[in-house]
Design an enzyme around this catalytic site. Structure first.
Site, PDB file in Angstrom:
ATOM      1  N   HIS A  10      36.100  67.911  65.946  1.00 24.65           N
ATOM      2  CA  HIS A  10      34.879  68.258  65.228  1.00 24.65           C
ATOM      3  C   HIS A  10      34.698  67.284  64.076  1.00 24.65           C
ATOM      4  O   HIS A  10      35.679  66.845  63.464  1.00 24.65           O
ATOM      5  CB  HIS A  10      34.978  69.700  64.705  1.00 24.65           C
ATOM      6  CG  HIS A  10      33.664  70.233  64.210  1.00 24.65           C
ATOM      7  ND1 HIS A  10      33.241  70.061  62.915  1.00 24.65           N
ATOM      8  CD2 HIS A  10      32.703  70.917  64.858  1.00 24.65           C
ATOM      9  CE1 HIS A  10      32.049  70.635  62.789  1.00 24.65           C
ATOM     10  NE2 HIS A  10      31.698  71.163  63.936  1.00 24.65           N
TER      11      HIS A  10
ATOM     12  N   GLU B 204      32.731  75.032  70.758  1.00 28.78           N
ATOM     13  CA  GLU B 204      32.189  74.958  72.117  1.00 28.78           C
ATOM     14  C   GLU B 204      33.163  75.562  73.139  1.00 28.78           C
ATOM     15  O   GLU B 204      32.750  76.166  74.125  1.00 28.78           O
ATOM     16  CB  GLU B 204      31.950  73.472  72.444  1.00 28.78           C
ATOM     17  CG  GLU B 204      30.788  73.224  73.360  1.00 28.78           C
ATOM     18  CD  GLU B 204      30.451  71.740  73.431  1.00 28.78           C
ATOM     19  OE1 GLU B 204      31.253  70.977  73.978  1.00 28.78           O
ATOM     20  OE2 GLU B 204      29.370  71.352  72.951  1.00 28.78           O
TER      21      GLU B 204
END
Lengths: 385, 385
Positions: free
Chosen positions: A273, A326
């Site tokens: 991320h 996700e």
């Protein structure tokens, strides 16, 4: 001079993509990447997802504080009404829903624009704060209704209207399948939705604020934000991680799969991320939610995550590549019965709540967001001046 | 730390509204406010409006150079085809057009989203430059078709399809009225459209680029830009100046009218610009276009402009308040037969050409536009970390 704003004479050069540039001050929420922490209105978001209903958190994000029981009951009533779209929209859905279900987010964008248009939403600067808020509630509340109806219409099924006795997440699942969902599935989806309402100044939130700053109507703000969320760089492909888990199929194949991905120059979807150096707090939360649901896909996802992290530690040392939102978002949505092609639309249903708060905040600010550009093209031909 | 982007640790504070911040480098055009000058791709925009067709300038802005006759002919053919929308869109227009014509720009936004959805437009980053360009041409070319059809449908009239033998501006007028326009009116409108294709980094252009930077589809970019243009601060009320001219009714009443406006705390619509210190070059051009059309409204507008400028010089000394683009744009559009409630939609038809070029440029750049925010809300309750 190349500035397009005469109030300044010296253009201000900043990093590309406005990276790190403070585009607004906000009281809605914050992400502390180094700490693996984010919050809404000062309340840790993970704690909210663990202990509160979506409707409570929606009211918190929109109005600034957690509602007392009376206000919460009134807000639930407002949402029940807002979840129903006018017949001028409902009846038009078959005409605006492609029968080939390829890009449901663009079909949703059409439907949300239609809702704003048919409701005659006025410019934010012509409306008082109560009208702005009411418009934004109507738009955000209607998104699950529109997504579910368009999903069914695209498949030749009758759309299903919302049911007053159900909460927002349960209603969404009921409108998708035509059956009231198991409460544990509705609660799991609700926790996903709470966890993804807001997350710093992402591209869709920024888009909503730029449009709001022109004084446009609430629908135009939400429609623009949906357009940014449709970008694969932002919200466009959250089913990739779940696709990958299924493709791997068994934990012992995970390491080989990671090697193949990296050798082919690809990234490992669902890991890493831009903000978090630590574990993504949303991923940690949703892993717990997934675990509470149980089942073979969840077991596979958890075992595979460990093997993928092991492989990444070996192949990308020092990079701290952890599962991001996700990864478990796809697992949770999948277990709840949300079709994979609707993952981004479902994300939009949550994020629209955050956008609503940002639109209200920007409208109250009143300053237009209007940066400059620097001309770097060919010199001027035969100038007049 | 409040940044949402871990690649930077120090948030960069800039003026509010990103005022003066260089958000992109562009080769499409530039505005030189101090010189009263703007250009497209290095060609003075006023000169282009005086000497070129809209189709030539469209090709220039989109592709970077003026087309030779062969390319121009091919581009005209491409536009003739793109001006026709698929039957899945055309047939749906009655269902998405409110019968109370209040906010035609939001109805247009719905129609443009529908067009992108029905054409199955793909994310910019999945499409090659030729596909991106084709999608953007289809969207921008269809706007007059959609605006005119929705205008007629809202009034209970049959929509009119485009005619292959007419240029873009003439087609628009023909689709509005149902009759081929006088060539001098089509040319006047064409000059207005050329003059308003692009103008620095305004809020709608910036919105289109932010959405493009996520890799979203072309329709989402144009739809978002339309949303920003719907804001009164940006493109939302260009009929105000024409309303004012008619309200004044006679030049000798202009000075008293200006005094009333200022005494009521209002601004004098159609006068003054954030960028230009001199006369707005678009206003100068469009004044000439209006003069070539002649007629009582044009005479009134010219005489009234002089009286308003005189009054403003006296009442607001040193402020250099000249007629801006809004003033003569309204006069020209009105004389050409564009209904007043469609002025912003007509502006959108021109600006969509500029947005198209900016979307292509941003997609080629590839960097996501994602600023940060600074959290200024209440402190965190019972923090977890």
């Amino acid at each position: 001079m190349t500035t397009t704003d005469a109030r300044r004479t010296d253009p201000i050069e900043v990093p590309r993509g406005l990276n790190g540039v403070v585009a607004a001050h906000t009281a809605i929420g914050d992400v502390r990447g180094e700490e693996g922490f984010y919050h809404y209105r000062g309340h840790p978001a993970v704690e909210l997802a663990e202990t509160r209903s979506l409707e409570e958190v929606w009211a918190l994000v929109l109005d600034g504080g957690l509602p007392d029981p009376t206000r919460l009951a009134a807000f639930r009533d407002e949402l029940a009404s807002a979840r129903r779209v006018p017949s001028s929209v409902w009846d038009a859905l078959p005409a605006i829903t492609p029968r080939e279900p390829g890009r449901p987010l663009l079909a949703l964008t059409t439907a949300v624009a239609l809702l704003g248009s048919q409701l005659g939403m006025r410019p934010l600067y012509d409306a008082d704060p109560a009208e702005r808020r009411a418009d934004l509630v109507r738009l955000a509340a209607a998104i699950p209704t529109l997504v579910a109806a368009q999903h069914r219409i695209a498949r030749g099924l009758e759309p299903v209207e919302p049911v007053d006795g159900l909460g927002h997440a349960a209603n969404y699942l009921a409108m998708l399948s035509g059956e009231p969902p198991e409460p544990r599935l509705a609660r799991a989806l609700e926790q996903y939705l709470i966890a993804t309402i807001d997350h710093g100044f992402n591209a869709s939130t920024f888009t909503a604020r730029v449009i709001a700053s022109t004084g446009s109507d609430a629908a135009s703000c939400i429609v623009g934000a949906l357009g940014a969320l449709a970008g694969p760089r932002h919200g466009g492909a959250p089913s990739r991680a779940l696709d990958a888990i299924e493709q791997i199929g068994a934990p012992e194949r995970a390491a080989a799969w990671v090697r193949e991905q990296l050798a082919a120059g690809g990234r490992v979807m669902g890991f890493g991320h831009a903000v978090y150096r630590t574990e993504d707090p949303r991923s940690r939360l949703l892993k717990g939610v997934a675990r509470s649901l149980g089942g073979p896909t969840v077991e596979l996802a958890i075992a595979t995550e460990e093997r993928i992290e092991d492989a990444l530690r070996e192949l990308k040392p020092g990079r701290e590549l952890h599962a991001n939102v996700e990864y478990y978002a796809g697992v949770v949505m999948g277990e709840c019965g949300v079709p994979r092609e609707l993952f981004t639309c479902t994300f939009a249903a949550a994020r629209a709540i955050g956008w609503s708060a940002h639109v209200l905040e920007q409208a109250a600010d009143g300053k237009m967001i209007r940066p400059s550009s620097r001309y770097v093209g060919p010199p001027v031909h035969s100038p007049e001046v």
